[in-house]
Motif scaffolding. Structure first.
Motif, PDB file in Angstrom:
ATOM      1  N   GLN A  99       0.813  -1.216   0.000  1.00 33.53           N
ATOM      2  CA  GLN A  99       0.000   0.000   0.000  1.00 33.53           C
ATOM      3  C   GLN A  99       0.844   1.263   0.000  1.00 33.53           C
ATOM      4  OE1 GLN A  99      -3.432  -0.228  -0.314  1.00 33.53           O
ATOM      5  NE2 GLN A  99      -2.781  -2.340  -0.644  1.00 33.53           N
ATOM      6  N   LEU A 100       2.105   1.147   0.399  1.00 35.08           N
ATOM      7  CA  LEU A 100       2.964   2.330   0.505  1.00 35.08           C
ATOM      8  C   LEU A 100       3.806   2.486  -0.750  1.00 35.08           C
ATOM      9  CD1 LEU A 100       4.257   1.878   4.159  1.00 35.08           C
ATOM     10  CD2 LEU A 100       2.317   3.229   3.362  1.00 35.08           C
ATOM     11  N   GLY A 101       3.852   3.695  -1.252  1.00 32.45           N
ATOM     12  CA  GLY A 101       4.689   3.992  -2.397  1.00 32.45           C
ATOM     13  C   GLY A 101       5.646   5.110  -2.072  1.00 32.45           C
ATOM     14  N   CYS A 102       6.450   5.476  -3.033  1.00 28.49           N
ATOM     15  CA  CYS A 102       7.363   6.596  -2.853  1.00 28.49           C
ATOM     16  C   CYS A 102       6.565   7.884  -2.946  1.00 28.49           C
ATOM     17  CB  CYS A 102       8.453   6.574  -3.920  1.00 28.49           C
ATOM     18  SG  CYS A 102       9.495   8.042  -3.852  1.00 28.49           S
ATOM     19  N   PRO A 103       6.505   8.652  -1.874  1.00 26.27           N
ATOM     20  CA  PRO A 103       5.719   9.876  -1.909  1.00 26.27           C
ATOM     21  C   PRO A 103       6.246  10.900  -2.903  1.00 26.27           C
ATOM     22  CG  PRO A 103       6.986   9.745   0.111  1.00 26.27           C
ATOM     23  CD  PRO A 103       7.165   8.442  -0.589  1.00 26.27           C
ATOM     24  N   VAL A 104       7.528  10.853  -3.186  1.00 24.32           N
ATOM     25  CA  VAL A 104       8.099  11.811  -4.129  1.00 24.32           C
ATOM     26  C   VAL A 104       7.595  11.524  -5.548  1.00 24.32           C
ATOM     27  CG1 VAL A 104      10.221  12.794  -5.074  1.00 24.32           C
ATOM     28  CG2 VAL A 104      10.102  12.177  -2.649  1.00 24.32           C
ATOM     29  N   LEU A 109       4.038  12.779 -10.081  1.00 24.72           N
ATOM     30  CA  LEU A 109       3.061  12.359 -11.087  1.00 24.72           C
ATOM     31  C   LEU A 109       1.744  13.122 -10.972  1.00 24.72           C
ATOM     32  CD1 LEU A 109       3.718   8.518 -11.020  1.00 24.72           C
ATOM     33  CD2 LEU A 109       4.294  10.118 -12.856  1.00 24.72           C
ATOM     34  N   GLU A 110       1.306  13.380  -9.743  1.00 32.07           N
ATOM     35  CA  GLU A 110       0.023  14.040  -9.548  1.00 32.07           C
ATOM     36  C   GLU A 110       0.076  15.554  -9.706  1.00 32.07           C
ATOM     37  OE1 GLU A 110      -2.054  13.029  -5.951  1.00 32.07           O
ATOM     38  OE2 GLU A 110      -1.679  10.893  -6.214  1.00 32.07           O
ATOM     39  N   MET A 111       1.156  16.166  -9.260  1.00 29.41           N
ATOM     40  CA  MET A 111       1.167  17.625  -9.150  1.00 29.41           C
ATOM     41  C   MET A 111       2.280  18.318  -9.926  1.00 29.41           C
ATOM     42  SD  MET A 111      -1.492  18.054  -7.402  1.00 29.41           S
ATOM     43  CE  MET A 111      -1.365  19.831  -7.248  1.00 29.41           C
ATOM     44  N   GLY A 112       3.194  17.555 -10.509  1.00 33.88           N
ATOM     45  CA  GLY A 112       4.347  18.145 -11.182  1.00 33.88           C
ATOM     46  C   GLY A 112       4.001  19.150 -12.263  1.00 33.88           C
ATOM     47  N   ALA A 113       2.880  18.946 -12.942  1.00 32.52           N
ATOM     48  CA  ALA A 113       2.477  19.872 -14.007  1.00 32.52           C
ATOM     49  C   ALA A 113       1.628  21.027 -13.477  1.00 32.52           C
ATOM     50  CB  ALA A 113       1.699  19.127 -15.085  1.00 32.52           C
ATOM     51  N   GLU A 114       1.123  20.887 -12.261  1.00 29.18           N
ATOM     52  CA  GLU A 114       0.216  21.899 -11.708  1.00 29.18           C
ATOM     53  C   GLU A 114       0.863  22.853 -10.710  1.00 29.18           C
ATOM     54  OE1 GLU A 114      -3.550  20.357 -10.320  1.00 29.18           O
ATOM     55  OE2 GLU A 114      -3.382  18.685 -11.732  1.00 29.18           O
ATOM     56  N   ARG A 119       6.775  20.545  -7.844  1.00 32.41           N
ATOM     57  CA  ARG A 119       7.661  19.963  -8.836  1.00 32.41           C
ATOM     58  C   ARG A 119       9.113  20.223  -8.453  1.00 32.41           C
ATOM     59  NH1 ARG A 119      11.104  21.374 -11.888  1.00 32.41           N
ATOM     60  NH2 ARG A 119      10.616  23.577 -11.733  1.00 32.41           N
ATOM     61  N   THR A 120       9.400  21.435  -8.011  1.00 30.09           N
ATOM     62  CA  THR A 120      10.760  21.787  -7.593  1.00 30.09           C
ATOM     63  C   THR A 120      11.177  20.980  -6.369  1.00 30.09           C
ATOM     64  OG1 THR A 120      10.561  24.006  -8.520  1.00 30.09           O
ATOM     65  CG2 THR A 120      12.244  23.686  -6.816  1.00 30.09           C
ATOM     66  N   ALA A 121      10.273  20.818  -5.409  1.00 26.93           N
ATOM     67  CA  ALA A 121      10.581  20.009  -4.218  1.00 26.93           C
ATOM     68  C   ALA A 121      10.907  18.574  -4.622  1.00 26.93           C
ATOM     69  CB  ALA A 121       9.418  20.040  -3.234  1.00 26.93           C
TER      70      ALA A 121
END
Length: 188
Positions: A99-104, A109-114, A119-121
């Motif tokens: 159930q656990l994935g890499c939060p980075v 994937l979810e917010m890098g374009a928004e 994205r910088t973090a």
């Protein structure tokens, strides 16, 4: 950071955000859920993170980066280090019932374009893993260019192996990555 009540509350909020991102994703994690998970007063969220969810997400990514960087900075040859990272990730996945994935990677994937802030973090987090691994390879005789390229490829392979392991509910992709990377990174 001083060990004050406020610092402990802030740390609990960041830790909760990190845990929730790992299981629910960034978009699936609401601030009310974070506050409840952290057992924190709702007003403390905006006191500590006036930038709201984005600021809290940024700190969660930084915390994840710090934890992973500690694994990447462990002793041993480059192959031993990456092998140890992959073994630790395999344990994490198995113990967490996949159930656990890499939060980075999730936030990327979810917010890098928004969100340029997130994205910088995430970019900084990945760099904080690539740089020490590359430095270790340079210390073991690789050129800087080759070490940088191999470290980038290794981190990319680790991230992909985590995603595949979650999808397959098996640590086989992580083991394949270890079998490939360990000798490759230790080759002179």
């Amino acid at each position: 950071m001083a060990d004050t009540k406020g610092a402990r509350t802030s740390a609990r909020l960041v830790e909760s955000m990190l845990e929730l991102i790992q299981t629910r994703g960034y978009s699936g994690t609401g601030l009310n859920t974070v506050v409840a998970h952290a057992s924190a007063p709702k007003g403390s969220l905006y006191f500590h993170f006036p930038g709201g969810k984005e600021a809290l997400g940024e700190k969660a990514v930084e915390l994840a980066a710090d934890r992973f960087r500690a694994l990447v900075s462990a002793g041993g040859t480059p192959g031993e280090v990456v092998g140890g990272v992959l073994a630790a990730l395999a344990r994490l996945l198995e113990e967490g019932d996949y159930q656990l994935g890499c939060p980075v990677s999730v936030v990327t994937l979810e917010m890098g374009a928004e969100s340029d802030r997130l994205r910088t973090a995430c970019a900084n987090a990945f760099e904080s893993w690539v740089a020490p691994l590359a430095a270790r390879m340079v210390a073991h005789g690789r050129s800087e260019e080759e070490a940088r390229s191999l470290a980038t490829a290794a981190v990319s392979m680790v991230e992909g192996a985590v995603i595949m392991s979650r999808a397959q509910r098996s640590v086989a992709p992580l083991r394949c990555a270890a079998d490939t990377l360990t000798p490759l990174l230790d080759r002179p």
